[in-house]
Design an enzyme around this catalytic site. Sequence first.
Site, PDB file in Angstrom:
ATOM      1  N   ARG A  49       0.836  -1.217   0.000  1.00 53.69           N
ATOM      2  CA  ARG A  49       0.000   0.000   0.000  1.00 53.69           C
ATOM      3  C   ARG A  49       0.869   1.266   0.000  1.00 53.69           C
ATOM      4  NH1 ARG A  49      -0.673   4.775   2.440  1.00 53.69           N
ATOM      5  NH2 ARG A  49      -0.204   3.781   4.437  1.00 53.69           N
ATOM      6  N   ASP A  50       1.537   1.567   1.093  1.00 52.73           N
ATOM      7  CA  ASP A  50       2.312   2.809   1.179  1.00 52.73           C
ATOM      8  C   ASP A  50       3.417   2.804   0.124  1.00 52.73           C
ATOM      9  OD1 ASP A  50       3.015   5.296   2.152  1.00 52.73           O
ATOM     10  OD2 ASP A  50       3.762   4.604   4.081  1.00 52.73           O
ATOM     11  N   HIS A  63       6.030   4.636  12.463  1.00 50.86           N
ATOM     12  CA  HIS A  63       6.074   4.563  10.998  1.00 50.86           C
ATOM     13  C   HIS A  63       7.082   5.600  10.502  1.00 50.86           C
ATOM     14  CE1 HIS A  63       3.599   4.141   7.123  1.00 50.86           C
ATOM     15  NE2 HIS A  63       4.297   5.232   6.869  1.00 50.86           N
ATOM     16  N   HIS A  86       9.839   7.074   7.646  1.00 55.98           N
ATOM     17  CA  HIS A  86      10.367   7.112   6.279  1.00 55.98           C
ATOM     18  C   HIS A  86      11.851   7.447   6.374  1.00 55.98           C
ATOM     19  CE1 HIS A  86       6.684   6.931   3.656  1.00 55.98           C
ATOM     20  NE2 HIS A  86       6.187   6.897   4.875  1.00 55.98           N
ATOM     21  N   CYS A 111       4.867   9.071  -0.321  1.00 54.59           N
ATOM     22  CA  CYS A 111       3.477   9.527  -0.250  1.00 54.59           C
ATOM     23  C   CYS A 111       3.311  10.631  -1.279  1.00 54.59           C
ATOM     24  CB  CYS A 111       3.137  10.037   1.142  1.00 54.59           C
ATOM     25  SG  CYS A 111       1.475  10.727   1.208  1.00 54.59           S
ATOM     26  N   ASN A 163       9.582   4.189   2.728  1.00 56.52           N
ATOM     27  CA  ASN A 163       9.501   3.728   4.109  1.00 56.52           C
ATOM     28  C   ASN A 163      10.823   3.069   4.479  1.00 56.52           C
ATOM     29  OD1 ASN A 163       6.584   3.162   2.848  1.00 56.52           O
ATOM     30  ND2 ASN A 163       6.363   3.553   5.031  1.00 56.52           N
TER      31      ASN A 163
HETATM   32  N1  COA Z   1     -14.011   4.980  -2.870  1.00 51.89           N
HETATM   33  C1  COA Z   1     -14.509   5.204  -4.114  1.00 51.89           C
HETATM   34  N2  COA Z   1     -15.178   6.307  -4.456  1.00 51.89           N
HETATM   35  C2  COA Z   1     -15.338   7.244  -3.509  1.00 51.89           C
HETATM   36  C3  COA Z   1     -14.840   7.073  -2.212  1.00 51.89           C
HETATM   37  C4  COA Z   1     -14.149   5.894  -1.900  1.00 51.89           C
HETATM   38  N3  COA Z   1     -13.622   5.661  -0.698  1.00 51.89           N
HETATM   39  N4  COA Z   1     -15.143   8.172  -1.489  1.00 51.89           N
HETATM   40  C5  COA Z   1     -15.851   8.991  -2.286  1.00 51.89           C
HETATM   41  N5  COA Z   1     -15.966   8.437  -3.508  1.00 51.89           N
HETATM   42  C6  COA Z   1     -16.654   8.992  -4.668  1.00 51.89           C
HETATM   43  C7  COA Z   1     -18.071   9.438  -4.321  1.00 51.89           C
HETATM   44  O1  COA Z   1     -18.947   8.359  -4.439  1.00 51.89           O
HETATM   45  C8  COA Z   1     -18.311  10.509  -5.327  1.00 51.89           C
HETATM   46  O2  COA Z   1     -18.614   9.879  -6.581  1.00 51.89           O
HETATM   47  P1  COA Z   1     -19.639  10.542  -7.621  1.00 51.89           P
HETATM   48  O3  COA Z   1     -19.012  11.848  -7.989  1.00 51.89           O
HETATM   49  O4  COA Z   1     -19.675   9.538  -8.714  1.00 51.89           O
HETATM   50  O5  COA Z   1     -20.906  10.685  -6.838  1.00 51.89           O
HETATM   51  C9  COA Z   1     -16.934  11.174  -5.495  1.00 51.89           C
HETATM   52  O6  COA Z   1     -15.993  10.203  -5.049  1.00 51.89           O
HETATM   53  C10 COA Z   1     -16.766  12.442  -4.660  1.00 51.89           C
HETATM   54  O7  COA Z   1     -17.091  12.154  -3.312  1.00 51.89           O
HETATM   55  P2  COA Z   1     -16.637  13.079  -2.099  1.00 51.89           P
HETATM   56  O8  COA Z   1     -17.146  12.518  -0.852  1.00 51.89           O
HETATM   57  O9  COA Z   1     -16.980  14.523  -2.444  1.00 51.89           O
HETATM   58  O10 COA Z   1     -15.096  12.880  -2.096  1.00 51.89           O
HETATM   59  P3  COA Z   1     -13.910  13.886  -2.492  1.00 51.89           P
HETATM   60  O11 COA Z   1     -13.909  14.112  -3.967  1.00 51.89           O
HETATM   61  O12 COA Z   1     -13.911  15.049  -1.566  1.00 51.89           O
HETATM   62  O13 COA Z   1     -12.639  12.958  -2.146  1.00 51.89           O
HETATM   63  C11 COA Z   1     -11.604  11.333  -0.740  1.00 51.89           C
HETATM   64  C12 COA Z   1     -12.374  12.618  -0.812  1.00 51.89           C
HETATM   65  C13 COA Z   1     -11.159  11.127   0.689  1.00 51.89           C
HETATM   66  C14 COA Z   1     -12.458  10.166  -1.158  1.00 51.89           C
HETATM   67  C15 COA Z   1     -10.388  11.396  -1.694  1.00 51.89           C
HETATM   68  O14 COA Z   1      -9.711  12.629  -1.544  1.00 51.89           O
HETATM   69  C16 COA Z   1      -9.413  10.269  -1.455  1.00 51.89           C
HETATM   70  O15 COA Z   1      -9.691   9.138  -1.758  1.00 51.89           O
HETATM   71  N6  COA Z   1      -8.220  10.567  -0.944  1.00 51.89           N
HETATM   72  C17 COA Z   1      -7.262   9.546  -0.623  1.00 51.89           C
HETATM   73  C18 COA Z   1      -5.936  10.126  -0.420  1.00 51.89           C
HETATM   74  C19 COA Z   1      -4.948   9.037  -0.075  1.00 51.89           C
HETATM   75  O16 COA Z   1      -5.136   7.850  -0.225  1.00 51.89           O
HETATM   76  N7  COA Z   1      -3.816   9.437   0.414  1.00 51.89           N
HETATM   77  C20 COA Z   1      -2.810   8.500   0.722  1.00 51.89           C
HETATM   78  C21 COA Z   1      -2.531   8.399   2.143  1.00 51.89           C
HETATM   79  S1  COA Z   1      -0.919   9.130   2.449  1.00 51.89           S
HETATM   80 ZN    ZN Z   2       4.182   6.288   5.084  1.00 50.45          ZN
END
Ligand code: COA
Ligand code: ZN
Length: 304
Positions: A14-15, A206, A208, A239, A248
């Site tokens: 994942r990371d 955790h 890096h 990230c 990491n």
């Molecule tokens: N899986 C799949 N689709 C998702 C979802 C999820 N977990 N969460 C939201 N969506 C979809 C919604 O269904 C919506 O779809 P639609 O437009 O077809 O209706 C769309 O995304 C927007 O939803 P919203 O709640 O407004 O989300 P957002 O656009 O503000 O995005 C996150 C927020 C959190 C979902 C998004 O920014 C994200 O996935 N970030 C992850 C970042 C990450 O993994 N970082 C790594 C860690 S270091």
């Molecule tokens: Zn990390």
Amino acid sequence: MAPQLVEIVEVGPRDGLQNERVRVATATKVRFVEALVAAGLRRIEVSSFVHPQAIPQLADAEKVFSLLHRDPNVRYSALVPNARGLTRAIAAGVSEIAVFTAASDTFVRHNIRMSQQQSLELFRPVVAEALANGISVRGYVSTVFGCPYEGKITAEQGIAVAEALLAMGCREVSIGDTIGLATPGDVRRWLAAAEDRLPIDQIAMHFHDTRGTALANVLMGLEAGVRVFDSSAGGLGGCPYAPGASGNLATEDLIFALHGMGFDTGVDLPRLVQASATIAAELDHLLPSRYFQAARVQSCLPVA
Ligand code: COA
Ligand code: ZN
């Protein structure tokens, strides 16, 4: 005296993979995870149920989980950003989820598009529903030792977030040095500040290795009684929301050091090197793990 156990949470799939330019084939990811299990790892963060456009490298999370041959002794976890992610994780049959927020508000806003406070409010019902479904939850606190947007972060900022995550039902909090700024002195001071606030047996760390201090930081964690560390096979990782973050701490390097100190991890190093080799073949760069590199060079040397 029996050796003390240290638990490794393997976050390479994942990371690690979320920050690789190359898209690794789903079948290779599955082989990688199965090889990690064969090497003895018992906690593996397999993928993320985040928005597929946010992290395209992990858009095949469902597929990976459906193809995995699972070992009942292994905890296969996934990162979940919201209720939608939890629904997907439950459907995929994960045994653990990880929710994630950060010590700095700006980082949370860049990562999941909401404030730090909002993220905690959003996760409260997600954690409750996961627990009701028999799924254990870990909480990540990113940017504990520094933030790419805000700079210095106080110990209090990270401790308060970790407390909130434990209070909502997370079984463990992973204290993250997302951009690899921490020195051993910082880790020692942080753990001293957290001593009366966070139970040591619910803390994971955790690191890096951006500035080469990750393994030294682990030693400070061990000294304070931390017994769970995150690392990624081969040193895969970074990230995409943290400019300048590099991989990491490598699982091989961590385990080599731990075994040398007399700790038991349950991991077989030669088999771990083999697991990393399954992924190395698909990358566009050398894996950074020093142990991995040494093992590969030595396996090419003629036997004297
Ligand atoms: N899986 C799949 N689709 C998702 C979802 C999820 N977990 N969460 C939201 N969506 C979809 C919604 O269904 C919506 O779809 P639609 O437009 O077809 O209706 C769309 O995304 C927007 O939803 P919203 O709640 O407004 O989300 P957002 O656009 O503000 O995005 C996150 C927020 C959190 C979902 C998004 O920014 C994200 O996935 N970030 C992850 C970042 C990450 O993994 N970082 C790594 C860690 S270091
Ligand atoms: Zn990390």
